[in-house]
Motif scaffolding. Sequence first.
Motif, short mmCIF file in Angstrom:
data_model
loop_
_atom_site.label_atom_id
_atom_site.label_comp_id
_atom_site.label_asym_id
_atom_site.label_seq_id
_atom_site.Cartn_x
_atom_site.Cartn_y
_atom_site.Cartn_z
N GLY A 6 0.79 -1.22 0.00
CA GLY A 6 0.00 0.00 0.00
C GLY A 6 0.82 1.27 0.00
N ILE A 7 2.10 1.18 -0.34
CA ILE A 7 3.00 2.33 -0.37
C ILE A 7 3.27 2.71 -1.82
N HIS A 8 2.98 3.94 -2.16
CA HIS A 8 3.11 4.43 -3.53
C HIS A 8 4.17 5.52 -3.57
N THR A 9 5.11 5.40 -4.50
CA THR A 9 6.17 6.40 -4.67
C THR A 9 5.70 7.47 -5.64
N LEU A 24 2.89 7.94 -0.63
CA LEU A 24 1.49 7.84 -0.23
C LEU A 24 1.28 6.44 0.34
N MET A 25 0.82 6.37 1.57
CA MET A 25 0.48 5.10 2.21
C MET A 25 -1.03 5.00 2.30
N VAL A 26 -1.56 3.87 1.85
CA VAL A 26 -3.01 3.66 1.85
C VAL A 26 -3.33 2.44 2.69
N GLU A 27 -4.28 2.60 3.61
CA GLU A 27 -4.70 1.51 4.49
C GLU A 27 -6.19 1.62 4.76
N CYS A 161 12.67 9.64 11.47
CA CYS A 161 12.39 8.58 10.53
C CYS A 161 11.15 7.83 10.99
N LEU A 162 10.40 7.30 10.03
CA LEU A 162 9.11 6.68 10.29
C LEU A 162 9.19 5.18 10.04
N TRP A 163 8.86 4.38 11.06
CA TRP A 163 8.87 2.92 10.98
C TRP A 163 7.47 2.41 10.69
N ASP A 164 7.36 1.61 9.64
CA ASP A 164 6.10 0.95 9.27
C ASP A 164 6.25 -0.54 9.52
N ALA A 165 5.63 -1.03 10.59
CA ALA A 165 5.77 -2.44 10.95
C ALA A 165 5.18 -3.36 9.87
N ARG A 166 4.15 -2.90 9.16
CA ARG A 166 3.52 -3.73 8.14
C ARG A 166 4.52 -4.14 7.06
N SER A 167 5.28 -3.20 6.56
CA SER A 167 6.25 -3.47 5.49
C SER A 167 7.65 -3.74 6.03
N ARG A 168 7.84 -3.59 7.34
CA ARG A 168 9.15 -3.68 7.97
C ARG A 168 10.15 -2.75 7.25
#
Length: 312
Positions: A6-9, A24-27, A161-168
């Motif tokens: 769900g991460i768009h560059t 853009l992160m979509v959830e 910095c931002l940590w996204d556990a879903r995508s590690r």
Amino acid sequence: MSAEYGIHTIDTGFHRPRFDAAYLMVEAGRAAFIDCGTNHSVPRMLAALSAQGLAADDVDWLVLTHVHLDHAGGAGALMRELPRAKLLVHPRGAPHMIDPSRLIAGATAVYGEAEMARSYGTILPIAVERVVEAPDGHEFALAGRPLRCIDTPGHARHHLCLWDARSRSWFTGDTFGLSYREFDTERGAIAIPTSSPVQFEPEPLKASIRRLLDTSPQAMYPTHYGRVEGVERLAAGLFGLVDEMVDAVRVAAGEGGDVHARLVEALRALYLRHLRAHGVVLPTEDILEVLGVDIELNAQGLLVWWARTAPA
């Protein structure tokens, strides 16, 4: 615009193609932007949202890794288009988003008034009630998706910095360096530290990178440019280059004369050597065109750091 987890560059269009990314992160039908480019990038940000079938009021967050203008210059203009969004920013950066006058003055001192007007436009303030400060360890969520911010000084003291556990994965802003797709080879990506003025600090930067590695991330999402894997190898290269850059400014400063010009030449030679060892076969003039702005800014930042810390 690529997508995974769900991460768009998003290519913000700043300077040249594939130079400056936002994400853009979509959830579950909700969205967050991570960094946003300049005022000129706002139509691209909104188009990326529309391409996912989302509207402006589906955005809950605009997260800024730091407030340098290629990451945050368009934040005020974008927030005016996002009626439900909150701005998440490092506590040191929050005052500059609420009242950008000092930010504008500092950037104008680096780039000049003409370049400020051409590249960035008018930097708009953001209402204080829409700004959320994210100190070290700050946790929040996007539609239940857990996200965490850590304080990562070294490039700037207002950097997170931002940590996204879903995508590690980490969204690293400039902490994990610059990794341009033009320099990808069969060995993968290569990263170069960014020491742009005025808060570069080599040892805190290396400590911040070590903190990122502590989570055993699957990938990094730097602003310059796009998702990269092989993070342990990239980090080792960053550590070595930081030390070599420090050596370069020490040598240039010790020789007197035009220190800036000598440091620029040293950085060109340093990066070319590393890129050739990585297997980059582009002509030298093409490499230097890609890196031209970064070499100049890195030289400026190294000299500011050296003037602040060098022994008398």
